[in-house]
Design a protein around this motif. Structure first.
Motif, PDB file in Angstrom:
ATOM      1  N   LYS A  95     -10.152  -1.691  10.748  1.00 17.40           N
ATOM      2  CA  LYS A  95     -10.739  -2.273   9.540  1.00 17.40           C
ATOM      3  C   LYS A  95      -9.666  -3.047   8.773  1.00 17.40           C
ATOM      4  CE  LYS A  95     -13.439  -1.280   5.448  1.00 17.40           C
ATOM      5  NZ  LYS A  95     -14.049  -0.279   4.594  1.00 17.40           N
ATOM      6  N   ASN A  96      -9.918  -4.319   8.556  1.00 16.03           N
ATOM      7  CA  ASN A  96      -9.040  -5.165   7.744  1.00 16.03           C
ATOM      8  C   ASN A  96      -7.576  -5.085   8.169  1.00 16.03           C
ATOM      9  OD1 ASN A  96     -11.308  -5.844   6.187  1.00 16.03           O
ATOM     10  ND2 ASN A  96     -10.972  -4.119   4.808  1.00 16.03           N
ATOM     11  N   GLY A  97      -7.313  -5.090   9.466  1.00 14.12           N
ATOM     12  CA  GLY A  97      -5.948  -5.032   9.961  1.00 14.12           C
ATOM     13  C   GLY A  97      -5.329  -3.649   9.907  1.00 14.12           C
ATOM     14  N   GLY A  98      -6.064  -2.676   9.434  1.00 18.65           N
ATOM     15  CA  GLY A  98      -5.597  -1.293   9.369  1.00 18.65           C
ATOM     16  C   GLY A  98      -6.597  -0.384  10.053  1.00 18.65           C
ATOM     17  N   THR A  99      -6.655   0.849   9.606  1.00 19.20           N
ATOM     18  CA  THR A  99      -7.522   1.841  10.237  1.00 19.20           C
ATOM     19  C   THR A  99      -8.303   2.618   9.184  1.00 19.20           C
ATOM     20  OG1 THR A  99      -5.924   2.098  12.031  1.00 19.20           O
ATOM     21  CG2 THR A  99      -7.555   3.851  11.777  1.00 19.20           C
ATOM     22  N   LEU A 100      -9.599   2.702   9.388  1.00 21.43           N
ATOM     23  CA  LEU A 100     -10.441   3.591   8.602  1.00 21.43           C
ATOM     24  C   LEU A 100     -10.480   4.917   9.350  1.00 21.43           C
ATOM     25  CD1 LEU A 100     -12.522   4.246   6.348  1.00 21.43           C
ATOM     26  CD2 LEU A 100     -14.282   3.410   7.924  1.00 21.43           C
ATOM     27  N   VAL A 101     -10.066   5.983   8.670  1.00 21.59           N
ATOM     28  CA  VAL A 101     -10.126   7.320   9.250  1.00 21.59           C
ATOM     29  C   VAL A 101     -11.375   7.983   8.707  1.00 21.59           C
ATOM     30  CG1 VAL A 101      -8.996   9.570   9.430  1.00 21.59           C
ATOM     31  CG2 VAL A 101      -7.613   7.470   9.417  1.00 21.59           C
ATOM     32  N   ARG A 102     -12.278   8.306   9.609  1.00 20.97           N
ATOM     33  CA  ARG A 102     -13.511   9.014   9.245  1.00 20.97           C
ATOM     34  C   ARG A 102     -13.334  10.452   9.723  1.00 20.97           C
ATOM     35  NH1 ARG A 102     -18.031   5.510  10.758  1.00 20.97           N
ATOM     36  NH2 ARG A 102     -17.564   4.542   8.755  1.00 20.97           N
TER      37      ARG A 102
END
Length: 145
Positions: A95-102
């Motif tokens: 997400k957006n060049g980074g990471t979404l941690v769910r």
């Protein structure tokens, strides 16, 4: 009936970096715990000592490199949340060049344990976000068990 907690946090690091901070014992210890043994493959052990007073134990049930981890979870010597009684699921989404941690932790016995674990996991997910992005989260302060 059991309780489940859900949390999400965005981390300014690629999925592979975040995955390494969840599966490499040396990297795990930068943000959580004092001793870690992890074997990130189905059937492998998850063992994490928190300040040498509480030990979390589980077994990996699902490992999809850079995308998903799932492992059983519980505390040695803890009657309400014994080893293997819960399930932690972590999805890493670009997400957006980074990471979404769910993050999901299911199988908690009641609202009190859900709230206690939510407090702890939110604390550690914030520390993970700092460490995985290349920062120093500083010394960990023990949370009330």
């Amino acid at each position: 009936m059991t309780e489940t907690l859900h949390s999400e946090i965005e981390i300014a690091a690629p999925q592979a970096t975040v995955f390494a901070f969840l599966t490499d014992p040396d990297k795990i210890l930068r943000w959580m715990g004092t001793k870690a043994t992890v074997e990130p493959y189905p059937g492998g052990i998850y063992l994490l000592s928190m300040n040498d007073t509480h030990t979390a134990r589980g077994e990996f049930t699902e490992v999809i490199p850079v995308h998903r981890l799932a492992y059983s979870f519980g505390w040695e010597g803890h009657e309400n949340v014994p080893p293997g009684s819960g399930l932690v699921e972590i999805d890493l989404i670009e997400k957006n060049g980074g990471t979404l941690v769910r993050f999901t932790h299911g199988g908690l016995p009641d609202e009190k344990e859900r709230a206690n674990h939510e407090k702890g996991w939110n604390h550690y997910l914030r520390r993970l976000a700092v460490a995985a992005a290349g920062g120093d989260p500083g010394p960990d302060t023990p949370l009330d068990a």
